[in-house]
Structures are given as C-alpha cells and as structure tokens.
Scaffold this active site. Sequence first.
Site, PDB file in Angstrom:
ATOM      1  CG  HIS A  52      -1.946  -1.010   1.294  1.00  0.00           C
ATOM      2  ND1 HIS A  52      -2.889  -1.041   2.280  1.00  0.00           N
ATOM      3  CD2 HIS A  52      -2.224  -2.049   0.472  1.00  0.00           C
ATOM      4  CE1 HIS A  52      -3.713  -2.073   2.076  1.00  0.00           C
ATOM      5  NE2 HIS A  52      -3.309  -2.698   0.985  1.00  0.00           N
ATOM      6  CD  GLU A 133       0.273   1.076   4.600  1.00  0.00           C
ATOM      7  OE1 GLU A 133       0.332   1.910   3.684  1.00  0.00           O
ATOM      8  OE2 GLU A 133      -0.801   0.553   4.977  1.00  0.00           O
TER       9      GLU A 133
END
Length: 224
Positions: A52, A133
């Site tokens: 992400h 992330e």
Amino acid sequence: MSHRCGLTNEDLNRRWCKPSPVLHPSIYHTKGLIEYLVRVWKKPPLVYCDYHGHSRKKNVFFYGCAGAESWCSNDRIVPDEPVKYLMLPALMHRLSPAFALGSCSFRVERERESTARVTVWRHLGVTRSYTMEASFCGFDRGPFKGFHLNTHHLQSVGSDFCEALNGLNDSATNVDIQLTKDLNGNIIEINLIGAEKDSEIEVDSEGGSGTDSVLKTDSDEDFD
C-alpha cells in the site's frame, strides 16, 4: 480517497472477510487460492504481504498481526510466537535504508477485521501476514531524509524484501527474540538470540520514528 476502490466504489481492502465473486472477483479468487493452499494442500504460505501507499506516516514500514496486541480476547489467550512475525521486519531494518522499524505496528484492531492482513492471519492461519506501507510523503529518517520516494527507492526496497525473505527459515526453532524497551514501552532494540551469529538491531531514533513502538500504533489515524 478512492485510489484503491473497485468499480462498485468500495474499498477492496475491506472486503476480505466475505468477498463477492461478482462484485470483488480479484479479492474472491486471491483469497480462494490462499485457502486452497491452506486447506487442501496443507501448505500455507510462509509469508503473505500486500503493498500500500500510506498518506500520512513517512518511510517504508510494516503492519503485521500479534495476538497479544489484538482487540479480541480469543486472540490474546493463544500463545504468541514473536520470533515468527518480528523476524522479517528485523531483517528488513538491517537490509533496507528506506525501512523504519520504529514505525511498524502489530496491533490487530477491530476496525481492521476485514482487511487482507487480518483475514489471512486469523481465518487462514498465516502467522507472517503483513501490509507493507510506502509513504506518499517521503522520508524523515536515514540516508534519504528529506526526499520523496522515487522509482529507484521502491525497486531497492523490493530487492531488499526478497533478500529478507531468503533469510527466513520456518524450521529455525532455536532462534529467539529479546526486546529492549524504553520507559514508555517503546522498543528500542531487538536481539536475535541463537542465530548463527547473534545480532543486535537498534531502532533508528532519528526524526519522527523515535517515539514509535514496534508493538504500538501511533496516536494519529492510520490506514491499511
């Protein structure tokens, strides 16, 4: 924010518990493939990781799952094996200058129940289930401090991730992890005990990562 929504205008990372084969086919079939490996082949993946972009926190880091840090009491009564879910972040911290161990979190929160990370961990039994992330906001620590992430950074992180995966060994039961925490309960040091060469990994206290804990979520709202 609609950058990870499907054609039905739904956040696909909130549909992993009960995905529809019609409305969420990519999630439905990916989950089905993992379930086939677990239930039929009896060979669960060593690692599950989705990728992400984070809109607030900086650097590159993991979200993972620790039963002891779960909102659910049923998760907390099952003995944890920290060496399993902490080893990969520890290896990434040692290998990748873009990775911030102090920004990682392993809390399992109720509002994240339907995410891939939590669903694969709880429903399919994959202990090393992560979201990696990469910040939209650049770096605030290490050699890249003050820079935005570019393609070269992301390619380097991918290469480091593959090298870290190569360092995992699910049969290495003689390896243990000892954590050193500060007075606030934040992890400042990780010791790998029983490896071929005992190694010590310190959390970078530079920039904004010094008040983060490996087992504690930041006070601001996070997204995964």
